[in-house]
Design a protein around this motif. Sequence first.
Motif, PDB file in Angstrom:
ATOM      1  N   ARG A  54      -0.364   2.573 -32.246  1.00  0.00           N
ATOM      2  CA  ARG A  54       0.488   1.841 -33.176  1.00  0.00           C
ATOM      3  C   ARG A  54      -0.141   1.850 -34.558  1.00  0.00           C
ATOM      4  O   ARG A  54      -1.349   1.945 -34.711  1.00  0.00           O
ATOM      5  CB  ARG A  54       0.651   0.399 -32.703  1.00  0.00           C
ATOM      6  CG  ARG A  54       1.253   0.279 -31.318  1.00  0.00           C
ATOM      7  CD  ARG A  54       1.141  -1.143 -30.812  1.00  0.00           C
ATOM      8  NE  ARG A  54       1.824  -2.068 -31.693  1.00  0.00           N
ATOM      9  CZ  ARG A  54       3.122  -2.336 -31.627  1.00  0.00           C
ATOM     10  NH1 ARG A  54       3.876  -1.734 -30.744  1.00  0.00           N
ATOM     11  NH2 ARG A  54       3.668  -3.196 -32.443  1.00  0.00           N
ATOM     12  N   SER A  55       0.673   1.732 -35.576  1.00  0.00           N
ATOM     13  CA  SER A  55       0.155   1.771 -36.942  1.00  0.00           C
ATOM     14  C   SER A  55       0.158   0.400 -37.615  1.00  0.00           C
ATOM     15  O   SER A  55      -0.339   0.262 -38.719  1.00  0.00           O
ATOM     16  CB  SER A  55       0.987   2.736 -37.792  1.00  0.00           C
ATOM     17  OG  SER A  55       2.341   2.335 -37.811  1.00  0.00           O
ATOM     18  N   LYS A  56       0.717  -0.629 -36.940  1.00  0.00           N
ATOM     19  CA  LYS A  56       0.841  -1.928 -37.586  1.00  0.00           C
ATOM     20  C   LYS A  56       0.692  -3.050 -36.570  1.00  0.00           C
ATOM     21  O   LYS A  56       1.283  -3.011 -35.490  1.00  0.00           O
ATOM     22  CB  LYS A  56       2.197  -2.036 -38.294  1.00  0.00           C
ATOM     23  CG  LYS A  56       2.366  -3.274 -39.149  1.00  0.00           C
ATOM     24  CD  LYS A  56       3.714  -3.272 -39.859  1.00  0.00           C
ATOM     25  CE  LYS A  56       3.896  -4.505 -40.727  1.00  0.00           C
ATOM     26  NZ  LYS A  56       5.216  -4.513 -41.407  1.00  0.00           N
ATOM     27  N   PHE A  57      -0.089  -4.067 -36.916  1.00  0.00           N
ATOM     28  CA  PHE A  57      -0.262  -5.242 -36.073  1.00  0.00           C
ATOM     29  C   PHE A  57       1.041  -6.050 -35.997  1.00  0.00           C
ATOM     30  O   PHE A  57       1.771  -6.158 -36.982  1.00  0.00           O
ATOM     31  CB  PHE A  57      -1.371  -6.122 -36.650  1.00  0.00           C
ATOM     32  CG  PHE A  57      -1.453  -7.486 -36.033  1.00  0.00           C
ATOM     33  CD1 PHE A  57      -2.033  -7.673 -34.790  1.00  0.00           C
ATOM     34  CD2 PHE A  57      -0.954  -8.607 -36.701  1.00  0.00           C
ATOM     35  CE1 PHE A  57      -2.116  -8.936 -34.212  1.00  0.00           C
ATOM     36  CE2 PHE A  57      -1.033  -9.876 -36.149  1.00  0.00           C
ATOM     37  CZ  PHE A  57      -1.616 -10.039 -34.895  1.00  0.00           C
ATOM     38  N   SER A  58       1.317  -6.598 -34.829  1.00  0.00           N
ATOM     39  CA  SER A  58       2.488  -7.458 -34.681  1.00  0.00           C
ATOM     40  C   SER A  58       2.150  -8.621 -33.747  1.00  0.00           C
ATOM     41  O   SER A  58       1.250  -8.523 -32.911  1.00  0.00           O
ATOM     42  CB  SER A  58       3.688  -6.676 -34.134  1.00  0.00           C
ATOM     43  OG  SER A  58       3.415  -6.170 -32.840  1.00  0.00           O
ATOM     44  N   PHE A  59       2.886  -9.708 -33.903  1.00  0.00           N
ATOM     45  CA  PHE A  59       2.691 -10.901 -33.088  1.00  0.00           C
ATOM     46  C   PHE A  59       3.996 -11.267 -32.412  1.00  0.00           C
ATOM     47  O   PHE A  59       5.048 -11.351 -33.058  1.00  0.00           O
ATOM     48  CB  PHE A  59       2.209 -12.066 -33.953  1.00  0.00           C
ATOM     49  CG  PHE A  59       2.212 -13.397 -33.245  1.00  0.00           C
ATOM     50  CD1 PHE A  59       1.519 -13.576 -32.053  1.00  0.00           C
ATOM     51  CD2 PHE A  59       2.913 -14.476 -33.776  1.00  0.00           C
ATOM     52  CE1 PHE A  59       1.523 -14.809 -31.403  1.00  0.00           C
ATOM     53  CE2 PHE A  59       2.923 -15.710 -33.132  1.00  0.00           C
ATOM     54  CZ  PHE A  59       2.230 -15.869 -31.946  1.00  0.00           C
ATOM     55  N   LEU A  60       3.937 -11.493 -31.103  1.00  0.00           N
ATOM     56  CA  LEU A  60       5.117 -11.891 -30.343  1.00  0.00           C
ATOM     57  C   LEU A  60       4.809 -13.155 -29.548  1.00  0.00           C
ATOM     58  O   LEU A  60       4.090 -13.105 -28.544  1.00  0.00           O
ATOM     59  CB  LEU A  60       5.545 -10.775 -29.386  1.00  0.00           C
ATOM     60  CG  LEU A  60       6.708 -11.112 -28.442  1.00  0.00           C
ATOM     61  CD1 LEU A  60       7.977 -11.440 -29.224  1.00  0.00           C
ATOM     62  CD2 LEU A  60       6.965  -9.965 -27.469  1.00  0.00           C
ATOM     63  N   VAL A  94      -7.097  -8.147 -31.535  1.00  0.00           N
ATOM     64  CA  VAL A  94      -5.900  -7.307 -31.463  1.00  0.00           C
ATOM     65  C   VAL A  94      -5.489  -6.834 -32.852  1.00  0.00           C
ATOM     66  O   VAL A  94      -5.088  -5.679 -33.051  1.00  0.00           O
ATOM     67  CB  VAL A  94      -4.737  -8.054 -30.777  1.00  0.00           C
ATOM     68  CG1 VAL A  94      -3.450  -7.236 -30.854  1.00  0.00           C
ATOM     69  CG2 VAL A  94      -5.084  -8.352 -29.320  1.00  0.00           C
ATOM     70  N   LYS A  95      -5.613  -7.713 -33.834  1.00  0.00           N
ATOM     71  CA  LYS A  95      -5.276  -7.331 -35.203  1.00  0.00           C
ATOM     72  C   LYS A  95      -6.194  -6.219 -35.700  1.00  0.00           C
ATOM     73  O   LYS A  95      -5.765  -5.314 -36.436  1.00  0.00           O
ATOM     74  CB  LYS A  95      -5.381  -8.552 -36.117  1.00  0.00           C
ATOM     75  CG  LYS A  95      -4.857  -8.313 -37.532  1.00  0.00           C
ATOM     76  CD  LYS A  95      -4.831  -9.603 -38.332  1.00  0.00           C
ATOM     77  CE  LYS A  95      -4.223  -9.376 -39.704  1.00  0.00           C
ATOM     78  NZ  LYS A  95      -4.151 -10.647 -40.486  1.00  0.00           N
ATOM     79  N   LYS A  96      -7.434  -6.246 -35.290  1.00  0.00           N
ATOM     80  CA  LYS A  96      -8.409  -5.250 -35.729  1.00  0.00           C
ATOM     81  C   LYS A  96      -8.048  -3.850 -35.258  1.00  0.00           C
ATOM     82  O   LYS A  96      -8.346  -2.854 -35.925  1.00  0.00           O
ATOM     83  CB  LYS A  96      -9.801  -5.631 -35.211  1.00  0.00           C
ATOM     84  CG  LYS A  96     -10.929  -4.792 -35.772  1.00  0.00           C
ATOM     85  CD  LYS A  96     -12.276  -5.326 -35.315  1.00  0.00           C
ATOM     86  CE  LYS A  96     -13.412  -4.484 -35.886  1.00  0.00           C
ATOM     87  NZ  LYS A  96     -14.741  -4.996 -35.439  1.00  0.00           N
ATOM     88  N   VAL A  97      -7.368  -3.741 -34.106  1.00  0.00           N
ATOM     89  CA  VAL A  97      -6.982  -2.426 -33.583  1.00  0.00           C
ATOM     90  C   VAL A  97      -5.499  -2.136 -33.827  1.00  0.00           C
ATOM     91  O   VAL A  97      -4.935  -1.204 -33.243  1.00  0.00           O
ATOM     92  CB  VAL A  97      -7.311  -2.297 -32.074  1.00  0.00           C
ATOM     93  CG1 VAL A  97      -8.807  -2.412 -31.851  1.00  0.00           C
ATOM     94  CG2 VAL A  97      -6.549  -3.337 -31.243  1.00  0.00           C
ATOM     95  N   ASN A  98      -4.845  -2.947 -34.673  1.00  0.00           N
ATOM     96  CA  ASN A  98      -3.420  -2.757 -34.985  1.00  0.00           C
ATOM     97  C   ASN A  98      -2.552  -2.781 -33.729  1.00  0.00           C
ATOM     98  O   ASN A  98      -1.620  -1.984 -33.586  1.00  0.00           O
ATOM     99  CB  ASN A  98      -3.206  -1.442 -35.745  1.00  0.00           C
ATOM    100  CG  ASN A  98      -3.839  -1.463 -37.117  1.00  0.00           C
ATOM    101  OD1 ASN A  98      -3.857  -2.494 -37.790  1.00  0.00           O
ATOM    102  ND2 ASN A  98      -4.397  -0.341 -37.533  1.00  0.00           N
ATOM    103  N   GLY A  99      -2.840  -3.716 -32.843  1.00  0.00           N
ATOM    104  CA  GLY A  99      -2.090  -3.815 -31.601  1.00  0.00           C
ATOM    105  C   GLY A  99      -0.958  -4.814 -31.671  1.00  0.00           C
ATOM    106  O   GLY A  99      -0.619  -5.343 -32.743  1.00  0.00           O
ATOM    107  N   GLU A 100      -0.379  -5.091 -30.520  1.00  0.00           N
ATOM    108  CA  GLU A 100       0.664  -6.110 -30.398  1.00  0.00           C
ATOM    109  C   GLU A 100       0.054  -7.314 -29.695  1.00  0.00           C
ATOM    110  O   GLU A 100      -0.384  -7.211 -28.538  1.00  0.00           O
ATOM    111  CB  GLU A 100       1.869  -5.596 -29.608  1.00  0.00           C
ATOM    112  CG  GLU A 100       2.982  -6.632 -29.492  1.00  0.00           C
ATOM    113  CD  GLU A 100       4.196  -6.131 -28.727  1.00  0.00           C
ATOM    114  OE1 GLU A 100       5.322  -6.297 -29.223  1.00  0.00           O
ATOM    115  OE2 GLU A 100       4.014  -5.566 -27.621  1.00  0.00           O
TER     116      GLU A 100
END
Length: 443
Positions: free
Chosen positions: A167-173, A400-406
């Motif tokens: 993924r190229s962008k961090f996201s929060f769900l 998770v933000k550091k690796v651009n994860g969800e």
Amino acid sequence: MKETGTDTVLVYASQVTARMRYIFKELFPLVALTDSREQFAAYLGVKICYAKEKFCNNTLWIVPYGLLEQENIRSQEITFGEWKKKKVFFLTGGDLPFDVFSAAFYLLSRYEEYLPHEKDQYGRYSHVNSIAYKEAFLDTPLVNEWMKLLEHELRERCSQLRFAIQRSKFSFLPTYDVDEAFSYRHKPLWKNILGFFRDLLQSKLEQVVERGNVYSGRKQDPYDTFDWIESLHEKYNLTPTWFFLTILKRGEYDKNLHAGSKPLQELYKRLSSKHNTGLHPSWQSGTDEWLLEKELNKLVEITGKPITASRNHYLRFTVPHTYRRLITAGITDDYSMAYGNVNGFRASYAAPFRWFDLERNMETGLVIHPFCFMEATSFFNQHYSAGEAGKEIQYYHDVVKKVNGEFITLFHNHFLTEQPQWIAWREMYEDFISRNFSREAFK
């Protein structure tokens, strides 16, 4: 083969298998595999030689361990090493000291869950069986971290080219399970009478008063925190997903109102009209398998919209059986990938991925959405205070933000009440949201 102007990564393998096609597509947004040496040598883009011998310059060479060439399931010899301060296994050679693709496949496919193992008290695969727990990387999205390091290795060889990994962008769900929508209200009178005398005999005077106030209409039901949760979403521009326990018969672990309850239906319809909605298959549906589709059909009837997402109650599932049942029922996205007894990364990954059916040696269309934090796990199993859980959720957000994860969290409406025993958890959650997702947090 000339460069096509895309960001495609070309991978050479002497034998292209189903497992290879799966894991490379999961890890690279654009990838092509070839068994032609001539085609590989002529390619001008980013390329990986996945073979016993390196035969081409300007390429990253990774020596296969052999797992991706296999078609059966068997115990694997796993020896751990270290690469750039990260734990690695399936040690081989080449430009990397290990077969990163076999290791990633082993973790994402949940290979170890197909092998003989002891189950926990709920009949689930226990985290203590996993190599992530035994090797102390359960709190790390290790596959994501490997991919970031792999991207660095590729850029060193092809710095002028554009390409991407994962993924190229961090996201929060934020997600919520509605296990029990109401504590007192809308339940039969006889249940409240029995509960009243039980609390009285046990000297739970606060609950006696609370029950009386709610049942008489003087006070809102403590579990009815939905408006407050919704206000958080609106204030911080968040888009949640709700999972509704839709029971057709009550059981020891299924204590919600019956799916035929009008107040319950009104609640589900109201929330689903604004947000993504999934089924929370009951505990009983794991034993009485005919219940799954009936519960799903009932939720579709209640909400008036298609339901294609799910998360199993108590995270009760087994591979491959449960996932095959979900696919048959029409579920396309499942959010159960976590452990019920400890927070962390069950698949060592913090991004959605398709499920690979190991027994059939084939990828499927079912998308797995792993989550790493549940407040009930922090409280009941890890015995954390609200303050300790606040530090834990912040840690998982940051990693998770550091690796651009969800980053997916799981909370329950009955954990976010204003009752004395839960008010600190409600405040912890609000503080976490405001600290990380307010306008100031993005400045």
